[in-house]
Design an enzyme around this catalytic site. Sequence first.
Site, PDB file in Angstrom:
ATOM      1  N   ASN A  74     -44.797  19.460   6.714  1.00  0.00           N
ATOM      2  CA  ASN A  74     -44.624  18.270   7.553  1.00  0.00           C
ATOM      3  C   ASN A  74     -43.193  18.286   8.084  1.00  0.00           C
ATOM      4  O   ASN A  74     -42.260  18.006   7.335  1.00  0.00           O
ATOM      5  CB  ASN A  74     -44.887  17.010   6.707  1.00  0.00           C
ATOM      6  CG  ASN A  74     -44.585  15.735   7.471  1.00  0.00           C
ATOM      7  OD1 ASN A  74     -44.389  15.743   8.696  1.00  0.00           O
ATOM      8  ND2 ASN A  74     -44.559  14.607   6.760  1.00  0.00           N
TER       9      ASN A  74
ATOM     10  N   LYS B 134     -41.898  16.277  10.127  1.00  0.00           N
ATOM     11  CA  LYS B 134     -41.404  14.924  10.461  1.00  0.00           C
ATOM     12  C   LYS B 134     -40.766  14.962  11.849  1.00  0.00           C
ATOM     13  O   LYS B 134     -41.250  15.691  12.710  1.00  0.00           O
ATOM     14  CB  LYS B 134     -40.459  14.424   9.363  1.00  0.00           C
ATOM     15  CG  LYS B 134     -41.082  14.573   7.969  1.00  0.00           C
ATOM     16  CD  LYS B 134     -40.340  13.891   6.868  1.00  0.00           C
ATOM     17  CE  LYS B 134     -41.079  14.113   5.545  1.00  0.00           C
ATOM     18  NZ  LYS B 134     -40.462  13.434   4.424  1.00  0.00           N
TER      19      LYS B 134
ATOM     20  N   HIS C 153     -48.783   8.318   5.390  1.00  0.00           N
ATOM     21  CA  HIS C 153     -47.508   8.809   4.848  1.00  0.00           C
ATOM     22  C   HIS C 153     -46.612   7.618   4.531  1.00  0.00           C
ATOM     23  O   HIS C 153     -46.589   6.633   5.270  1.00  0.00           O
ATOM     24  CB  HIS C 153     -46.826   9.738   5.863  1.00  0.00           C
ATOM     25  CG  HIS C 153     -45.693  10.499   5.238  1.00  0.00           C
ATOM     26  ND1 HIS C 153     -44.473   9.917   4.998  1.00  0.00           N
ATOM     27  CD2 HIS C 153     -45.601  11.766   4.779  1.00  0.00           C
ATOM     28  CE1 HIS C 153     -43.680  10.824   4.417  1.00  0.00           C
ATOM     29  NE2 HIS C 153     -44.347  11.944   4.271  1.00  0.00           N
TER      30      HIS C 153
ATOM     31  N   GLU D  77     -43.559   7.098   4.863  1.00  0.00           N
ATOM     32  CA  GLU D  77     -42.610   6.698   5.914  1.00  0.00           C
ATOM     33  C   GLU D  77     -43.297   5.801   6.930  1.00  0.00           C
ATOM     34  O   GLU D  77     -42.687   4.861   7.454  1.00  0.00           O
ATOM     35  CB  GLU D  77     -42.006   7.952   6.570  1.00  0.00           C
ATOM     36  CG  GLU D  77     -41.008   8.626   5.637  1.00  0.00           C
ATOM     37  CD  GLU D  77     -40.845  10.119   5.839  1.00  0.00           C
ATOM     38  OE1 GLU D  77     -41.231  10.644   6.890  1.00  0.00           O
ATOM     39  OE2 GLU D  77     -40.316  10.772   4.900  1.00  0.00           O
TER      40      GLU D  77
ATOM     41  N   GLU E 160     -47.734  11.849  -3.062  1.00  0.00           N
ATOM     42  CA  GLU E 160     -46.307  11.949  -2.764  1.00  0.00           C
ATOM     43  C   GLU E 160     -45.577  10.743  -3.351  1.00  0.00           C
ATOM     44  O   GLU E 160     -45.533   9.671  -2.719  1.00  0.00           O
ATOM     45  CB  GLU E 160     -46.071  11.965  -1.247  1.00  0.00           C
ATOM     46  CG  GLU E 160     -46.719  13.124  -0.526  1.00  0.00           C
ATOM     47  CD  GLU E 160     -45.995  13.442   0.785  1.00  0.00           C
ATOM     48  OE1 GLU E 160     -45.529  14.575   0.928  1.00  0.00           O
ATOM     49  OE2 GLU E 160     -45.876  12.556   1.641  1.00  0.00           O
TER      50      GLU E 160
ATOM     51  N   GLY F   8     -37.647  13.542  -0.030  1.00  0.00           N
ATOM     52  CA  GLY F   8     -36.343  13.712   0.607  1.00  0.00           C
ATOM     53  C   GLY F   8     -35.163  13.422  -0.305  1.00  0.00           C
ATOM     54  O   GLY F   8     -34.032  13.286   0.148  1.00  0.00           O
TER      55      GLY F   8
ATOM     56  N   SER G  28     -39.975  16.760  -2.397  1.00  0.00           N
ATOM     57  CA  SER G  28     -38.936  17.718  -2.785  1.00  0.00           C
ATOM     58  C   SER G  28     -39.492  19.018  -3.364  1.00  0.00           C
ATOM     59  O   SER G  28     -38.874  19.627  -4.245  1.00  0.00           O
ATOM     60  CB  SER G  28     -37.924  17.075  -3.750  1.00  0.00           C
ATOM     61  OG  SER G  28     -37.292  15.970  -3.118  1.00  0.00           O
TER      62      SER G  28
ATOM     63  N   GLY H  76     -38.677  18.869   3.804  1.00  0.00           N
ATOM     64  CA  GLY H  76     -37.434  19.588   4.109  1.00  0.00           C
ATOM     65  C   GLY H  76     -37.544  21.107   4.031  1.00  0.00           C
ATOM     66  O   GLY H  76     -37.077  21.819   4.936  1.00  0.00           O
TER      67      GLY H  76
END
Length: 249
Positions: free
Chosen positions: A9, A11, A94, A96, A166, A172, A211, A233
Amino acid sequence: MRTPLIAGNWKMNGSTELVEAFGRAFADAALPAALKVAIFPPFPYLDAARRAFDGTPIRLGAQTLNPLHSGARTGEVSGSMLREFGVEYALVGHSERRQLYREGDREVCDRLLAALSAGMTPVLCVGETLEERDAGRTLDVVLRQVGFIMARLEPEQRTRVVIAYEPVWAIGTGRTATPEQAQEVMAAIRAYQAGYDRELAEGLCLLYGGSMNANNAAELLAQPDIDGGLVGGASLKVDDFLAICQSAG
Ligand code: 13P
């Protein structure tokens, strides 16, 4: 036997250059024979990604989609549009989007149904906050998120959903859930699905996200109920993402 899936992902990150670098690296990469790989780039890169990933094992995913097919929804993108660009997966729920864009369970469900009706595989993201974990409510929260959706699906639709666990506190932050913490929640999700149908639970593809990186992936993926990863990431670095894919054999 479930096929592992490693999903990246991106993002709101990436570039045409990164898309091309992934295309080159995966064109002749040595990967486990039974492995699915998907990249979820921002919308503007989908077309370039489709071309760059042609001939590689990488499939395309979208980070969101609107519940409607078309209409007056400024700024939104529909499932049928995404299908035109060869998109096979769509993230829904998600954290976020739940937190920053106030998407509640009902909206997550509408988006998931839109992905299914467009012929895509929805990746339903669920997870608890640190406050909820500290209060001992992890399983309540996660199973409520899963249960809200599952109660609204037909049996056949349930078999087409991938679920990504998640934990919000691991996203993150560099603070990964331990393999045992992740396994506990993911086993509970599979057991929940077994309440509907044992075969459904056995076939369910469950991803861990938060992570995940080239150093911790193998240990997480070795857990019996972790079938793959949803990587943020570390999916922005070709070598790291490739290493995670290679550890999923
Ligand atoms: P990180 O891997 O950056 O923690 O992000 C995880 C994530 O949110 C993937 O959807």
